[in-house]
Write a protein that holds these residues in place. Sequence first.
Motif, short mmCIF file in Angstrom:
data_model
loop_
_atom_site.label_atom_id
_atom_site.label_comp_id
_atom_site.label_asym_id
_atom_site.label_seq_id
_atom_site.Cartn_x
_atom_site.Cartn_y
_atom_site.Cartn_z
N GLY A 1 -54.31 10.95 124.77
CA GLY A 1 -55.18 12.39 125.13
C GLY A 1 -55.98 11.98 125.67
N ARG A 2 -57.09 12.63 126.31
CA ARG A 2 -58.02 12.25 127.34
C ARG A 2 -59.23 11.51 126.27
N PHE A 3 -59.48 12.39 125.00
CA PHE A 3 -60.32 11.64 124.28
C PHE A 3 -60.51 11.98 122.39
N VAL A 4 -60.79 11.62 122.02
CA VAL A 4 -60.72 11.11 119.93
C VAL A 4 -61.47 11.68 119.21
N GLY A 5 -61.98 11.99 118.26
CA GLY A 5 -62.95 11.86 117.42
C GLY A 5 -63.11 11.23 116.80
N ILE A 6 -64.29 10.61 116.80
CA ILE A 6 -64.43 9.77 115.61
C ILE A 6 -65.88 9.85 115.01
N GLU B 1 -75.13 20.48 128.00
CA GLU B 1 -74.59 22.01 127.48
C GLU B 1 -73.05 21.86 127.34
N ASP B 2 -72.28 22.61 127.10
CA ASP B 2 -70.38 22.25 126.89
C ASP B 2 -69.82 22.02 127.75
N TYR B 3 -69.06 21.30 127.85
CA TYR B 3 -68.53 20.52 128.85
C TYR B 3 -66.57 20.86 128.58
N ILE B 4 -66.52 21.86 129.66
CA ILE B 4 -64.99 21.91 129.72
C ILE B 4 -64.35 20.44 130.32
N VAL B 5 -63.10 19.90 129.15
CA VAL B 5 -62.51 18.62 130.11
C VAL B 5 -61.31 19.51 130.40
N SER B 6 -61.09 18.91 131.42
CA SER B 6 -60.35 19.08 132.61
C SER B 6 -59.21 18.92 132.09
N ASN B 7 -58.21 19.89 132.61
CA ASN B 7 -56.76 18.91 132.32
C ASN B 7 -56.23 19.24 130.41
N THR B 8 -57.14 19.85 129.64
CA THR B 8 -57.67 19.90 128.35
C THR B 8 -57.82 21.62 127.83
N ASN B 9 -57.75 21.81 126.32
CA ASN B 9 -57.91 23.29 125.97
C ASN B 9 -59.39 22.83 125.68
N HIS B 10 -59.73 21.46 125.62
CA HIS B 10 -61.54 21.41 124.73
C HIS B 10 -62.36 21.88 125.18
#
Length: 498
Positions: A70-75, A378-387
């Motif tokens: 994915g483009r990012f992961v939680g930690i 501010e809230d940031y929409i990560v392009s090409n994801t639903n997050h």
Amino acid sequence: MELIRILVYFIFGSFLLIYLALKRNNSYFSKRGILHDKPELFYGNLKEFTRSKTLYQIIREYYMKYKGSGRFVGIYLYMRKAMMLLDLDLIQDILVKDFGNFTDHGHYYNEKDDPISAHLVNLDGIRWKTMRAKLTPAFTSGKIKFMLTSVVDIANQLVNVLEETLSSTNMDDGVHCDDLMVRYTTDVTGSGVFGLKCNSLRNPNCEFIAITKKLCYYRHSWPIVALMTLFPNLFRKLKFKYINEEVSQFFLRVVRETVEFRDRTSEQRKDFLNILMELRKPNTVDNLTIDEITAQAFAFFAAGYETSASALSFCLYELALNQDIQDKARREITETIARHDGKLTYEAVNEMKYLLQVMHETMRMYSIVPFLVRKTAEDYIVSNTNHVIEKGTTVIIPMDAIHHDPDIYPNPEQFDPERFTKTEVENRHPMAWLGFSRGGRACIGSRYAEFQVLIGLSSLLKNFRFSPSHKTQIPMKFNMYKMCRGPEKGVYLKVEKL
Ligand code: HEM
């Protein structure tokens, strides 16, 4: 009896509330369908950090585990939830294109009780922006060129001190090179920032060195740092300080005395303090107070001496293990200096392209800080994801892991300065090397750092050959307790005068 019962209920209730809050915190990523490792209640994903692994190892393993998914992961960094970026395009968006939403570091500082903690590295928002704009002119090529003579003088002193050290050193063990490098960068940074002769090369027991020893270790444990970042206002109310009191008092005194002296004598120096003093505009809102001046000077010193010393030490270590690269670097140094009438001039240093490659490859293999941090405005929409990365969330850019990604740098544990030729760099993604970071919040002192490292290296390699001794730690291990990456057992090398 009644009182004891109330107390027991109170303690039990408090624990229950904390437990539930931690549980809720730890469900953040799963509720949002974001990939992550299962967290432990209090440690998050950093349990091993406390026990056996360095932060570098943990972040690198995490990155390698999730890379490509994915483009990012939680930690979870203890109680702090963060998004670790895995995709270089997204890193470029956050550091450069959408920088306006990611200007903040989100570090703790306490201007009232700990005035020198309110410095450029820690400030955020409009205060950071204004301060950065004021300080940027201090680092122009012209200003750095002016400082060159004093850096070269200190590098000459380094050569003399090393030569004297050779006669008293048991060469089976080798010279304690990282100690020498800290003394060199302390003297260079002390002179460049405060115009002071720290003299630590000649006198390793001087006050500056005693202070630097307190400065380079974490003052608070990581869980406390995580809590300070999560609840800065509470910690400010509790008058929590980030910086060691002795260190703070030392810098406040040094700057006050120097500023008063210069004001009295109208002395002008070509150092950063002079530039900071020129930024004073009494009776205006723009005025820089003595505490603000001290904080910025402190930041230059703290951010500059240990990072540059580590870069130099790791570089000497790799050159000792790779004699052919050492010879090639030395040839470039000797030929360049010969072309400049035997002098180490600003222009000569600029011409040492291979030496700069050696430095950048060192900073790739030994990223001085493991990751970069940003706080989302501010809230940031990560392009090409639903997050969405929510406002206030910490973003982690795993610099060290990227620098060791075999898909970006094949055979990453091999030291190879050829990776940094102009063509090789152009063929890579611009975010593949983040030694000084990128974008609006990148290292303000990068040019100055390059100069002090290249001048130190060229003076040393021109005069000495470095090789491993029986005390050289191979492979290198790292100190768990230092703020920036440092060797676990020192860098001991055999040194031979040429
Ligand atoms: C080899 C030496 C050095 C390395 C590896 C290094 C690396 C870095 C990195 C990675 C950052 C963080 C940027 C970010 O958050 O995106 C940074 C910031 C900073 N560095 Fe350096 N640095 C070095 C030397 C210096 C020197 C010599 C100075 C000053 C004389 C300096 C002053 C600063 C300051 C003030 C910041 C904060 C900038 C801001 O937040 O606006 N650094 N550095």
